[in-house]
Design a protein around this motif. Structure first.
Motif, PDB file in Angstrom:
ATOM      1  N   ARG A 343       0.847  -1.189   0.000  1.00  0.00           N
ATOM      2  CA  ARG A 343       0.000   0.000   0.000  1.00  0.00           C
ATOM      3  C   ARG A 343       0.882   1.238   0.000  1.00  0.00           C
ATOM      4  O   ARG A 343       1.981   1.235   0.565  1.00  0.00           O
ATOM      5  CB  ARG A 343      -0.912   0.032   1.228  1.00  0.00           C
ATOM      6  N   ILE A 358       1.083   8.581  -8.323  1.00  0.00           N
ATOM      7  CA  ILE A 358       0.266   7.400  -8.050  1.00  0.00           C
ATOM      8  C   ILE A 358      -0.302   7.552  -6.644  1.00  0.00           C
ATOM      9  O   ILE A 358       0.440   7.533  -5.662  1.00  0.00           O
ATOM     10  CB  ILE A 358       1.098   6.108  -8.162  1.00  0.00           C
ATOM     11  N   HIS A 359      -1.624   7.697  -6.534  1.00  0.00           N
ATOM     12  CA  HIS A 359      -2.282   7.889  -5.246  1.00  0.00           C
ATOM     13  C   HIS A 359      -3.037   6.619  -4.861  1.00  0.00           C
ATOM     14  O   HIS A 359      -3.550   5.897  -5.715  1.00  0.00           O
ATOM     15  CB  HIS A 359      -3.264   9.065  -5.302  1.00  0.00           C
ATOM     16  N   GLN A 360      -3.097   6.382  -3.557  1.00  0.00           N
ATOM     17  CA  GLN A 360      -3.908   5.296  -2.990  1.00  0.00           C
ATOM     18  C   GLN A 360      -3.631   3.959  -3.691  1.00  0.00           C
ATOM     19  O   GLN A 360      -4.535   3.232  -4.087  1.00  0.00           O
ATOM     20  CB  GLN A 360      -5.396   5.644  -3.068  1.00  0.00           C
ATOM     21  N   LEU A 361      -2.355   3.660  -3.823  1.00  0.00           N
ATOM     22  CA  LEU A 361      -1.964   2.384  -4.433  1.00  0.00           C
ATOM     23  C   LEU A 361      -2.302   1.227  -3.498  1.00  0.00           C
ATOM     24  O   LEU A 361      -2.020   1.271  -2.299  1.00  0.00           O
ATOM     25  CB  LEU A 361      -0.456   2.371  -4.721  1.00  0.00           C
ATOM     26  N   ARG A 362      -2.881   0.211  -4.067  1.00  0.00           N
ATOM     27  CA  ARG A 362      -3.141  -1.033  -3.341  1.00  0.00           C
ATOM     28  C   ARG A 362      -2.819  -2.183  -4.286  1.00  0.00           C
ATOM     29  O   ARG A 362      -3.416  -2.304  -5.360  1.00  0.00           O
ATOM     30  CB  ARG A 362      -4.602  -1.112  -2.881  1.00  0.00           C
ATOM     31  N   ALA A 374      -5.172   1.993  -8.287  1.00  0.00           N
ATOM     32  CA  ALA A 374      -4.605   3.276  -7.879  1.00  0.00           C
ATOM     33  C   ALA A 374      -5.349   4.394  -8.590  1.00  0.00           C
ATOM     34  O   ALA A 374      -6.148   4.165  -9.516  1.00  0.00           O
ATOM     35  CB  ALA A 374      -3.119   3.335  -8.194  1.00  0.00           C
ATOM     36  N   GLU A 415      -8.760   6.481 -12.331  1.00  0.00           N
ATOM     37  CA  GLU A 415      -8.748   5.257 -11.532  1.00  0.00           C
ATOM     38  C   GLU A 415      -8.403   4.069 -12.421  1.00  0.00           C
ATOM     39  O   GLU A 415      -8.975   3.915 -13.506  1.00  0.00           O
ATOM     40  CB  GLU A 415     -10.104   5.030 -10.861  1.00  0.00           C
TER      41      GLU A 415
END
Length: 425
Positions: A343, A358-362, A374, A415
């Motif tokens: 994360r 790259i935001h909110q990578l999972r 992401a 997204e």
């Protein structure tokens, strides 16, 4: 040479005989000569029937009051090899002194085993008429370089996990061992103090060498199924990086924990892929080359390394596809690592002519590869012909090329949900 006196009287006979022998070859004649005394014969076999070299012997046979015939045997042993029955490692004895009486044996030796220099003292005590004995052995040693067979023997005959037994350690490494066999047929009890002072450990699985290793308060206790290994404090360097660690390992799985803090730790393909193997993860990223350094903390179970949690700061890393080695990108940001999950709140991927936020990578690992979601942002524009798509895999890059896409792509809250296969295809 035999010297002594025998005094015959009506009520008793007094005996006091001294027998001296020099440079007796240690060969197959020795066990045959000892076969007449069961206790000494058993002791000799328990010691592994030493061969090679020679022994000087002094034997005193005497009577004491009405206690019957007694004896005392003093042996000076030189340059022999043996494999003790209680721990069948090949031991090269330089010198040894042995004193044997009817129910007590004391011994000391200077020897080599597992490429360690050993100073050994010990005793074997038995009750009159008993074939059993209590054995104590104390060892002070330096160095630790067991081969695979020696490591397997130690983990089989001593209550030491195989992983601990197999690590080769060189440099300023010393240890003191206390071994106790309550009976010859019982499992041993082991207590050890370990000390590393500017030592070195080779860790082939991770492709690293730990230099300048220093440990404090390192102890091992084991008996039967119970064991506990503790490293209170350790520091080491890996190239230009520094690590600090502490570790607890025991038979109780829930108590096993190692914590490693690292700063400027060098990252390369061997470490990236080796750490995945060590933690028993699905391998991903073999199509990429990694270089750079990281800082952070990782906690894990040393005996079950797929249970871990870590936070690392990419400071930054450079990465490229193996198919385009001259085109490099930088990756920076903070990552959270779990056994099947990565994360990140924000990562920045840059090349000379592109930047991608790259935001909110999972990312979740599976048998198929890495499933990643992401939110992407690129206000400066992403060059579609920049080879950046190749980092996701050659199939994705080929798709971009086949579609004939070129120029710049801007993203604002885009997204994505993609599957990045294990081999980049």
């Amino acid at each position: 040479a035999i010297n002594g006196d025998i005094a015959f009287e009506l009520s008793s006979t007094a005996v006091d005989l001294d027998i001296n022998a020099k440079k007796i070859d240690l060969d197959k004649r020795i066990p045959h000569a000892l076969s007449g005394n069961p206790s000494i014969d058993k002791l000799w076999r328990d010691l592994g029937s030493p061969t090679g070299g020679h022994v000087d012997a002094f034997i005193n046979v005497f009577t004491l009051d009405d206690d019957g015939i007694n004896y005392s045997v003093d042996l000076d042993v030189f340059n022999c090899t043996t494999q003790p029955a209680m721990l069948p490692l090949e031991v090269a004895i330089k010198t040894a002194e042995v004193n044997i009486t009817s129910n007590l044996v004391n011994f000391s030796a200077v020897a080599d085993a597992a490429q360690s220099n050993l100073k050994i003292t010990g005793s074997s005590r038995s009750d009159p008429g008993s074939n059993d004995a209590q054995i104590r052995v104390s060892t002070s040693a330096s160095g630790w370089h067991p081969n695979s067979r020696e490591a397997a023997v130690m983990s089989s005959y001593l209550p030491i996990p195989a992983g601990l037994a197999s690590f080769p350690i060189s440099g300023g490494f010393t240890y003191d061992l206390q071994l106790l066999w309550p009976t010859t047929s019982s499992a041993p009890h082991l207590y050890a103090n370990l000390s590393a002072n500017n030592s070195r450990i080779d860790w082939p699985l991770l492709g690293v060498k730990l230099d300048n290793l220093i440990t404090r308060n390192s102890r091992l206790f084991a008996a039967g199924d119970f064991f506990k290994f503790n490293i209170g404090y350790a520091t080491a360097t890996i190239e230009d990086g520094a690590i600090q660690a502490n570790c607890n390992i025991s038979h109780s799985k829930e108590l096993n924990l190692a914590t490693v803090n690292f700063n400027n730790l060098p990252i390369n393909n061997s470490i990236v892929l080796g750490s995945q193997k060590f933690s028993e993860q699905e391998i991903w990223g073999e199509h990429l080359d990694w270089n750079g350094a990281t800082s952070g903390t990782i906690s894990f179970n040393p005996l079950d390394p797929n249970k871990f949690a870590g936070e690392i700061d990419l400071a930054p890393l450079t990465v490229n596809s193996t198919e385009t080695p001259d085109v490099k990108f930088s990756l920076r940001g903070n990552l959270e690592l779990l056994p099947t999950l990565i994360r990140a709140e924000k990562l920045v991927l840059q090349s000379p002519n592109s930047e991608l936020l790259i935001h909110q990578l999972r990312g979740e690992f599976s048998d198929e590869g890495l499933r990643a979601s992401a939110i992407l942002e690129s206000n400066t524009g992403l060059q579609l012909n920049s080879n950046l798509p190749a980092l996701a895999g050659s199939d994705f890059a080929s798709s971009i090329e086949k579609l004939g896409l070129s120029g710049e792509m801007y993203a604002d809250g885009l997204e994505i949900d993609v599957l990045l296969t294990r081999d980049g295809h």
